[in-house]
Write a protein that holds these residues in place. Structure first.
Motif, short mmCIF file in Angstrom:
data_model
loop_
_atom_site.label_atom_id
_atom_site.label_comp_id
_atom_site.label_asym_id
_atom_site.label_seq_id
_atom_site.Cartn_x
_atom_site.Cartn_y
_atom_site.Cartn_z
N GLU A 145 70.15 43.95 46.57
CA GLU A 145 69.62 45.62 48.55
C GLU A 145 69.77 47.05 47.62
OE1 GLU A 145 69.71 44.96 50.89
OE2 GLU A 145 70.76 43.67 51.47
N SER A 146 69.28 46.89 46.44
CA SER A 146 68.90 48.40 44.58
C SER A 146 68.01 49.15 46.05
CB SER A 146 67.85 47.55 44.41
OG SER A 146 66.04 47.13 44.86
N THR A 147 66.82 48.91 47.21
CA THR A 147 66.49 50.11 47.80
C THR A 147 67.07 50.84 48.81
OG1 THR A 147 64.14 48.83 47.60
CG2 THR A 147 64.64 50.37 49.47
N LEU A 148 68.17 50.45 49.97
CA LEU A 148 69.25 50.27 50.76
C LEU A 148 69.85 51.58 49.39
CD1 LEU A 148 70.92 48.12 52.87
CD2 LEU A 148 69.29 49.30 53.82
N PHE A 149 70.50 50.90 48.22
CA PHE A 149 71.78 51.84 47.03
C PHE A 149 71.00 52.88 46.66
CE2 PHE A 149 74.03 47.94 46.52
CZ PHE A 149 75.46 48.24 46.43
N GLY A 150 69.49 52.93 46.70
CA GLY A 150 68.80 53.94 46.06
C GLY A 150 68.45 55.09 47.34
N ASN A 151 68.05 54.37 48.62
CA ASN A 151 68.08 55.54 49.76
C ASN A 151 69.60 56.50 50.03
OD1 ASN A 151 69.14 56.14 52.27
ND2 ASN A 151 66.65 55.59 53.29
N ILE A 152 71.10 54.92 49.43
CA ILE A 152 72.02 56.34 49.55
C ILE A 152 72.26 57.11 48.74
CG2 ILE A 152 74.39 55.69 50.15
CD1 ILE A 152 72.75 54.95 52.71
N ALA A 153 72.14 56.85 47.79
CA ALA A 153 72.14 57.53 46.45
C ALA A 153 71.63 58.65 46.28
CB ALA A 153 72.13 56.55 44.57
N VAL A 154 70.44 59.26 46.92
CA VAL A 154 69.22 60.79 46.91
C VAL A 154 70.69 61.01 48.14
CG1 VAL A 154 67.71 61.50 48.03
CG2 VAL A 154 67.56 58.86 46.32
N VAL A 161 64.58 51.56 43.26
CA VAL A 161 64.39 52.23 41.38
C VAL A 161 65.21 53.00 41.20
CG1 VAL A 161 63.04 53.55 39.55
CG2 VAL A 161 61.87 51.49 40.20
N ALA A 162 65.35 53.96 42.12
CA ALA A 162 66.70 55.20 41.93
C ALA A 162 67.80 54.26 42.04
CB ALA A 162 66.77 56.02 42.92
N GLY A 163 68.11 52.68 42.53
CA GLY A 163 68.97 52.47 43.13
C GLY A 163 69.59 50.96 41.55
N ILE A 164 68.44 51.30 40.74
CA ILE A 164 68.84 50.54 39.43
C ILE A 164 69.86 50.98 38.87
CG2 ILE A 164 67.83 49.33 37.02
CD1 ILE A 164 65.25 49.85 38.86
N PRO A 165 70.44 50.17 38.09
CA PRO A 165 72.01 50.81 37.43
C PRO A 165 71.11 50.71 35.68
CG PRO A 165 72.88 48.88 37.74
CD PRO A 165 71.41 48.75 38.90
N PHE A 166 70.28 51.74 35.57
CA PHE A 166 69.45 51.18 33.54
C PHE A 166 71.05 51.63 33.32
CE2 PHE A 166 65.69 52.83 36.40
CZ PHE A 166 64.86 51.59 35.98
N GLU A 167 70.92 50.89 31.60
CA GLU A 167 71.68 51.11 30.98
C GLU A 167 71.25 52.05 29.35
OE1 GLU A 167 72.65 47.53 29.38
OE2 GLU A 167 74.15 47.37 31.18
#
Length: 466
Positions: free
Chosen positions: A427-436, A237-243
């Motif tokens: 790969e939203s989980t990887l994106f979110g992991n990296i984002a945090v 969810v951290a990796g979702i680009p919400f608008e």
């Protein structure tokens, strides 16, 4: 360019990746993938092959180092499962899978004793028989439980092996049904009411906290380990680009389908309890109001059964067969408890249909379209419940993870829910992991800034209701 290592452990596979954050986007390179399966012990217990998982993670980290030194490393995984440590911080328990049937009796008995209202009012967590609360109640007579000094969930169990540091990250802790969702602290009164040993619960830390450095692993030593949102859905969810978070929902689609919204506050009303919604903690002090819906597990278990009969079917092949059987309209309830444990899934689906007076599937295509259409119907029901409880109007659903690559399911979801579906990131989980991690390191100023980079880092498809 800032490099980070992300370890993502799923219920059937794992991967270790390097995330490179620039001013324009986040680039991912998966250095190592591996498969793992639950195993049955001689006493019938269903376990994780923990030695295999840890050894493969170490191989993946080593491969990532070939790309250069990272700023940090972080681990996310599935929820609710745990290991028990002795006073020397050594693992003394088997690592049970949440699919182990040991919890069913404990679940029913504890609910009868305490009542759903008491458990839900503080934890806000969906009632599932495999939540850590019921796993621990079921384990009270185990020698490892009696002797344990500390309990750690999967990501922090691996963090402890790497760094020697004992602590528990809150997004995964919130899934246990033992955490107060409003205070983000352990619910010690509930722990006492359940007759559990309060001393085994560790200190808590938030996403972005520094854990320590790797020690005792040769070339890996010195790598900084930080906490991401360690529940894999929290990272996803951290990796979702919400608008517009107020009108957007998500489905993290994999073994499970996690259907929900991101909120600033939990909702633990009687309506939320009646709908069996869960309030799990997220990155940047957010709350994920969602429901766990059985996902691609159903199809994967069918594939496993067919494979044992020497019939190898890929997901694309099965989806292709399903597209030729769109006139098969039988539906099942994906969340029927009979579908939670492994083994003979096609036979279970047939039995369910016969009991309900429904035409059972016969061919591979009919099984697949039955499962996919049933998932879409479950998504529709859950989105409607969330809208009612939160007073939000959902106009867009983001479908994340591996299931987002199944175009037929995406279209069925758009049709069932009557809203736009946007895919990805896969790969939203990887994106979110990296984002945090990037937020923790000061490479990005906010989670929203990281999400803006993620939006530029993948190509999304859209599906409109027909």
């Amino acid at each position: 360019m800032a490099n980070f290592i992300a370890v993502d452990l799923g219920a059937t596979s794992g991967r270790v990746a390097v995330g490179s954050v620039t001013s324009e986007k986040i680039e991912l390179e998966i250095a190592h993938r591996f498969s793992h399966e639950i195993v049955e012990d001689t006493d019938g217990s269903i376990l994780w092959d923990w030695k295999l998982i840890t050894s493969q993670v170490l191989i993946g980290i080593q491969k990532c180092l070939e790309r250069g030194l990272p700023i940090s490393l972080a681990i996310d995984s599935w929820a609710v499962d745990y290991g028990l440590l002795d006073s020397q911080n050594q693992l003394i328990s088997r690592v049970h899978s949440y699919r182990d049937p040991r919890t069913f009796k404990a679940f029913e008995e504890l609910l009868a004793e305490l009542g759903k209202e008491r458990i839900y009012q503080e934890t806000g967590i969906q009632f599932l028989n495999f939540n850590t609360l019921y796993q621990l109640v079921a384990a009270k007579s185990d020698e490892s439980y009696k002797a344990a000094s500390k309990l750690l969930l999967i990501p922090d169990l691996l963090n402890a092996e790497l760094t020697g540091v004992i602590s528990t990250e809150v997004t995964n802790a919130s899934t246990t049904q033992l955490l107060d969702v409003k205070t983000r602290k352990w619910d010690y009164p509930l722990i006492d009411l359940a007759g559990l040993r309060s001393e085994i619960f560790t200190e808590l830390h938030e996403p972005g906290a520094e854990i320590g450095v790797i020690k005792g692993f040769g070339a890996l030593d010195g790598i900084k380990v930080v906490a991401t949102a360690s529940h894999d859905t929290a990272s996803a969810v951290a990796g979702i680009p919400f608008e517009d978070r107020d009108t957007e929902a998500y489905i993290s689609s994999g073994t499970w389908s996690l259907v929900g919204i991101e909120s600033d506050v939990p909702v633990t009303s009687h309506q939320a309890l009646a709908a069996n919604l869960t309030n799990e903690l997220g990155a940047a002090n957010t709350v994920r109001i969602l429901k766990n819906v059985t996902g691609m597990w159903l199809l994967e278990e069918c594939r496993r059964t067919w494979r044992s009969a020497s019939e190898e079917w890929t997901i694309p092949q099965l989806v292709d067969e399903a597209s030729r059987n769109l006139d098969f309209l039988s539906l099942i309830d994906p969340d029927d408890p009979r579908f939670r444990t492994p083994g003979e899934m096609p036979a279970r689906i047939v039995t369910y249909c016969l009991e309900k007076g429904i035409t059972p599937p016969r061919t591979k295509g009919e099984f697949t379209i039955c499962i996919l259409r049933s998932l879409a119907a479950a998504y529709k029901k859950t989105i409607a419940e969330i809208q009612t409880v939160t007073n939000k109007k959902i106009t867009t659903i983001h479908i994340l993870g591996g299931g987002s690559q199944v175009s037929l399911l995406n279209q069925l979801t758009a049709d069932a829910c009557g809203v736009r579906v946007k895919t990805g990131p896969v790969e939203s989980t990887l994106f979110g992991n990296i984002a945090v991690q990037a937020l923790s390191a000061g490479v990005v100023p906010s989670l929203q800034a990281a999400r803006s980079l993620i939006a530029k880092s993948f190509i999304s498809e859209e599906f409109m209701p027909s």
